[in-house]
Motif scaffolding. Sequence first.
Motif, PDB file in Angstrom:
ATOM      1  N   GLY A 121       0.811  -1.214   0.000  1.00 42.11           N
ATOM      2  CA  GLY A 121       0.000   0.000   0.000  1.00 42.11           C
ATOM      3  C   GLY A 121       0.844   1.264   0.000  1.00 42.11           C
ATOM      4  N   VAL A 122       1.914   1.252   0.814  1.00 37.53           N
ATOM      5  CA  VAL A 122       2.806   2.427   0.837  1.00 37.53           C
ATOM      6  C   VAL A 122       3.479   2.612  -0.517  1.00 37.53           C
ATOM      7  CG1 VAL A 122       4.906   3.369   1.879  1.00 37.53           C
ATOM      8  CG2 VAL A 122       3.174   2.291   3.317  1.00 37.53           C
ATOM      9  N   LEU A 123       3.934   1.501  -1.119  1.00 42.02           N
ATOM     10  CA  LEU A 123       4.572   1.599  -2.435  1.00 42.02           C
ATOM     11  C   LEU A 123       3.592   2.118  -3.487  1.00 42.02           C
ATOM     12  CD1 LEU A 123       7.046   1.078  -4.212  1.00 42.02           C
ATOM     13  CD2 LEU A 123       6.246  -1.280  -4.514  1.00 42.02           C
ATOM     14  N   THR A 124       2.356   1.624  -3.451  1.00 43.03           N
ATOM     15  CA  THR A 124       1.345   2.106  -4.397  1.00 43.03           C
ATOM     16  C   THR A 124       1.071   3.584  -4.208  1.00 43.03           C
ATOM     17  OG1 THR A 124       0.336  -0.094  -4.399  1.00 43.03           O
ATOM     18  CG2 THR A 124      -0.992   1.727  -5.230  1.00 43.03           C
ATOM     19  N   LEU A 125       0.999   4.022  -2.935  1.00 45.33           N
ATOM     20  CA  LEU A 125       0.765   5.440  -2.657  1.00 45.33           C
ATOM     21  C   LEU A 125       1.909   6.295  -3.183  1.00 45.33           C
ATOM     22  CD1 LEU A 125      -0.945   7.626  -1.320  1.00 45.33           C
ATOM     23  CD2 LEU A 125       0.256   7.155   0.820  1.00 45.33           C
ATOM     24  N   LEU A 126       3.144   5.832  -2.985  1.00 51.01           N
ATOM     25  CA  LEU A 126       4.298   6.586  -3.485  1.00 51.01           C
ATOM     26  C   LEU A 126       4.289   6.667  -5.009  1.00 51.01           C
ATOM     27  CD1 LEU A 126       7.133   5.275  -1.128  1.00 51.01           C
ATOM     28  CD2 LEU A 126       5.926   7.465  -1.010  1.00 51.01           C
ATOM     29  N   VAL A 127       3.910   5.558  -5.653  1.00 56.52           N
ATOM     30  CA  VAL A 127       3.849   5.573  -7.121  1.00 56.52           C
ATOM     31  C   VAL A 127       2.790   6.552  -7.605  1.00 56.52           C
ATOM     32  CG1 VAL A 127       3.289   4.188  -9.144  1.00 56.52           C
ATOM     33  CG2 VAL A 127       4.776   3.255  -7.383  1.00 56.52           C
ATOM     34  N   LEU A 128       1.617   6.552  -6.947  1.00 56.81           N
ATOM     35  CA  LEU A 128       0.561   7.480  -7.349  1.00 56.81           C
ATOM     36  C   LEU A 128       0.975   8.931  -7.133  1.00 56.81           C
ATOM     37  CD1 LEU A 128      -2.620   5.626  -6.004  1.00 56.81           C
ATOM     38  CD2 LEU A 128      -1.813   5.775  -8.360  1.00 56.81           C
ATOM     39  N   LEU A 129       1.666   9.180  -6.005  1.00 53.09           N
ATOM     40  CA  LEU A 129       2.123  10.543  -5.751  1.00 53.09           C
ATOM     41  C   LEU A 129       3.195  10.980  -6.742  1.00 53.09           C
ATOM     42  CD1 LEU A 129       2.296  10.576  -1.845  1.00 53.09           C
ATOM     43  CD2 LEU A 129       0.596  11.652  -3.302  1.00 53.09           C
ATOM     44  N   ALA A 130       3.953  10.015  -7.263  1.00 51.02           N
ATOM     45  CA  ALA A 130       5.025  10.358  -8.198  1.00 51.02           C
ATOM     46  C   ALA A 130       4.529  10.542  -9.629  1.00 51.02           C
ATOM     47  CB  ALA A 130       6.109   9.282  -8.168  1.00 51.02           C
ATOM     48  N   VAL A 131       3.295  10.139  -9.928  1.00 50.27           N
ATOM     49  CA  VAL A 131       2.797  10.234 -11.306  1.00 50.27           C
ATOM     50  C   VAL A 131       2.779  11.672 -11.817  1.00 50.27           C
ATOM     51  CG1 VAL A 131       0.752   9.892 -12.742  1.00 50.27           C
ATOM     52  CG2 VAL A 131       1.527   8.070 -11.241  1.00 50.27           C
ATOM     53  N   PRO A 132       2.242  12.676 -11.055  1.00 50.64           N
ATOM     54  CA  PRO A 132       2.278  14.055 -11.579  1.00 50.64           C
ATOM     55  C   PRO A 132       3.701  14.550 -11.851  1.00 50.64           C
ATOM     56  CG  PRO A 132       0.752  13.894  -9.736  1.00 50.64           C
ATOM     57  CD  PRO A 132       1.507  12.612  -9.770  1.00 50.64           C
ATOM     58  N   ALA A 133       4.629  14.259 -10.930  1.00 53.57           N
ATOM     59  CA  ALA A 133       6.001  14.711 -11.140  1.00 53.57           C
ATOM     60  C   ALA A 133       6.618  14.047 -12.366  1.00 53.57           C
ATOM     61  CB  ALA A 133       6.838  14.422  -9.891  1.00 53.57           C
ATOM     62  N   LEU A 134       6.356  12.767 -12.574  1.00 52.55           N
ATOM     63  CA  LEU A 134       6.894  12.085 -13.751  1.00 52.55           C
ATOM     64  C   LEU A 134       6.276  12.637 -15.036  1.00 52.55           C
ATOM     65  CD1 LEU A 134       6.930   8.395 -12.456  1.00 52.55           C
ATOM     66  CD2 LEU A 134       8.864   9.959 -12.666  1.00 52.55           C
ATOM     67  N   ARG A 135       4.987  12.928 -14.984  1.00 45.53           N
ATOM     68  CA  ARG A 135       4.332  13.525 -16.152  1.00 45.53           C
ATOM     69  C   ARG A 135       4.945  14.887 -16.480  1.00 45.53           C
ATOM     70  NH1 ARG A 135       2.337  13.176 -21.059  1.00 45.53           N
ATOM     71  NH2 ARG A 135       0.728  14.750 -21.479  1.00 45.53           N
TER      72      ARG A 135
ATOM     73  N   LEU B 163       7.991  15.908 -15.734  1.00 41.92           N
ATOM     74  CA  LEU B 163       9.347  15.690 -16.227  1.00 41.92           C
ATOM     75  C   LEU B 163       9.327  15.241 -17.682  1.00 41.92           C
ATOM     76  CD1 LEU B 163      12.377  15.524 -15.622  1.00 41.92           C
ATOM     77  CD2 LEU B 163      12.015  13.177 -14.839  1.00 41.92           C
ATOM     78  N   ALA B 164       8.374  14.385 -18.050  1.00 38.35           N
ATOM     79  CA  ALA B 164       8.287  13.937 -19.445  1.00 38.35           C
ATOM     80  C   ALA B 164       7.953  15.086 -20.382  1.00 38.35           C
ATOM     81  CB  ALA B 164       7.243  12.824 -19.553  1.00 38.35           C
ATOM     82  N   LEU B 165       7.030  15.960 -19.968  1.00 38.51           N
ATOM     83  CA  LEU B 165       6.706  17.121 -20.791  1.00 38.51           C
ATOM     84  C   LEU B 165       7.908  18.040 -20.967  1.00 38.51           C
ATOM     85  CD1 LEU B 165       3.134  18.105 -19.501  1.00 38.51           C
ATOM     86  CD2 LEU B 165       3.725  17.240 -21.763  1.00 38.51           C
ATOM     87  N   ARG B 166       8.642  18.244 -19.866  1.00 41.95           N
ATOM     88  CA  ARG B 166       9.800  19.125 -19.941  1.00 41.95           C
ATOM     89  C   ARG B 166      10.862  18.569 -20.885  1.00 41.95           C
ATOM     90  NH1 ARG B 166      11.383  19.318 -14.616  1.00 41.95           N
ATOM     91  NH2 ARG B 166       9.684  20.782 -14.273  1.00 41.95           N
ATOM     92  N   ARG B 167      11.097  17.270 -20.807  1.00 40.11           N
ATOM     93  CA  ARG B 167      12.099  16.660 -21.681  1.00 40.11           C
ATOM     94  C   ARG B 167      11.662  16.718 -23.146  1.00 40.11           C
ATOM     95  NH1 ARG B 167      15.898  13.144 -19.580  1.00 40.11           N
ATOM     96  NH2 ARG B 167      15.713  11.866 -21.453  1.00 40.11           N
TER      97      ARG B 167
END
Length: 824
Positions: free
Chosen positions: A625-639, A641-645
């Motif tokens: 559950g903690v890992l899933t929460l961290l992945v969900l929280l990281a989705v906006p930041a990854l999105r 970063l992808a746009l910036r690149r």
Amino acid sequence: MIAHRNLGLVAAAATLLAAAPLSTIFERWTWLVQAVIAVAAVAAAAALARLGRSPLWAQVLAMLGGLTLALTWLFPSGAELLAVLPTPGTFGHFAELLTGSVDDMRAYGVKVPDTDPLLFVTVLGIGAVAVVVDVLCVGMRRPALAGLPMLAIYSVPVAVYVDSVPPLPFALGAAGFLWLLVTDNVDRVRRFGRRFTGDGRDVDVWEASPLAAAGRRLAVVGLALAVLVPLAVPGMTVGLMNSLNSGVGSGLGGSGLGGAPGRVDLFAALSGELNQSQVTDLVKVTTTEDEPFYLRFGVADDLRADGFRVRGSNGQRATGDLPDPAGGSRPGIERTRHRATVEVSRELNMHFLPFYAEPVNFADLGNNWFYDPNLQVLFSNRDNSRGKKFSFDYVRSTYTPQALRSAQPLPADLPLRRQQTVTPDVPEVRALVAELTQDKRTEYDKVRAIYDYFSEDNGFTYQLSTEEGTSGQQILDFLENKVGYCQQYAAALAWMVRDAGIPARVAFGFTNGNKRAGDTLTLTNRNLHAWTEVYFDQIGWVPFDATPTYGVPGSTRSAWAPDVDAPEQTTPQTGPSNAPDQTDPTAEPDSGPNQFEDGFDPGAAGGPDTPASQTSPWPWLTALGVLTLLVLLAVPALRRLALRRRRGRLTPVARTLDPPDAASATPGQPRVVVDTDPDRARADAHAAWDELIDTLVDYRVRIDPTETPRATADRLARESVGAATEAGTAVRLLGRAEERARYARDPLTGEPLPAALRTVRGALAGQADRRTRLVATALPPSVLGRWRTAVADTSARLVASGSQLRYRLLRFNPRRLIANRTGR
């Protein structure tokens, strides 16, 4: 805001009304009081979040926080701060309660007592539904969808009462849902400004609208039909009628079972009462054995102060090959093989199936049934026993007292002994056991001394209810009053045998009864019974029934556990009971049905609160559950970063030239000249400008959509990054590139736009505070805003599509088809 506050309160009240069917499951109303506290905490947190005009996701977090604080206060672990602030120990306690709720669900029948695990999972579920209902009604303004989570609460008693559900709790839940819909529609009408009749005439605020009156009449009629139609349809009221006509009881024993007939409470209590007047046929069994022992279906080996409870079962599919229970031969032990067929009536509803001990194989069972060889139970997590018919082969073992005396004590560090000898600290019981087993040299003689203590000569009698005591310990009250039924005798014997250092547990099943036709036995709720099983090394679990025989129809006694109240029956012995010369010194200890001789007990290794042969899954689930929460929280930041690149990747177009006058060129080697495509340059300028706008949104810099790119760049250079700095030059470059891309014939080419973006981003980050930088990195507002807009647009399109479909359906009239056909 006032309307939202009122709608939030109505949503909370409707959730509590939807939980009304849970009253049919619990004995008391403790769950309702705790649910009111949890739902009130959720509603208060939502109201406070809306006062601050927080976004919807912040409101959800606030409601979850309020629910957590309420659960911490209602179910404390002792490690909280200020009684309401949770700590890691609090969440560990919550995980233990969730694990315990699974065991309690298997251990109790309807109606269940107020145990902390069951109350916790109930309050947690109602609180979670309150959060979802509030989000749907107030946050998304979709009150009709709130009926789905409210229906989830109602499905719980539906799953328990398979045949029928009481109508009154359903009516309360439906009334709450209608109240929620009416409140939402009234709020919408008030915001619109006017109320109308069917012919378009205005209606005063306090005047009843004919349309509203018609809607109320339809709602009342629909609710009445939903409640009354099931009562009038044949076959839909069996469960309701039975619940009104059946007796009330607690536990199981020689004269009845807990709850309504067909529902079994797998809990060996040390106090209670039996009050069953209705007799119901539950099982028919045909066996090749002339005098079979008890038909068993459950085992309780988790001892607590009030009795034995059931642990979780774990095993292999019953359709596969089972371990041979016969094992090796041993002097004094006779094992014979038999076959039996069991047919369960529709009245017996549980997740266990009855069978004779030591089965060899099962036939006619699906893949949903499993056999636990350690607990010796046949169970299913997906199916129930109603109407099941199956056959099986089994081994019947009989023992001589001499064979049981040859069993050696189990090692002290053996997991089986550590688990199955745990008892609550009651010094009086331990002193009585020490007195009874004094000078007894073998394990069997110790057990027999305790077993013989439950005799009529010592004042023990059979009675359908226990008597109240003053000791504060139920075991002491029973041993002092010496009256009770099978549960008390089985639990007390197992407790005292454990105090002697010998593993013991309580088994549940059926006695042989008195209704026999040829090889077929018909067993009723009057034949439900509980007895004790004791573990002997290299032999296995051996049954002992200490309940007086005159109180148990179809009671069976054996040579190693005779009827202590029958003086004419004596245990066949050839010498003193504790003489060591009764054993054969030359006999080699064969490996009988001992699953634990190598020190391995899958069911005991995890402790008394852990299901057999598996460790607790909650650490892994928590980590997942903690890992899933961290992945969900990281989705906006990854999105982000992808746009910036993607935006920072400028792709020049290379053309190959080989001019004849290139004296400096190497013969045969073409010269590469880099040129830029105007269309690509214009796209790169737009991408760089979009990246700049998103960066401004992330760092909360004001954006004016009416400004031109040059005006925006000049304002940023003056107000944000400095006109004379490198960042000011960079932002003007980006503005000039966007301006040329929009309005000029030829775009700006050859300029380092990615470097300019990095310079501007660094300047904005240097001027922002720490919180702004953290939010811009972890939860970029530009990405979240874009997603929020996309969700709103999609929802609007779906609503528009639904409205068009509804409009077309409303316009469809079968009378038009008739009119057209008549006109022809």
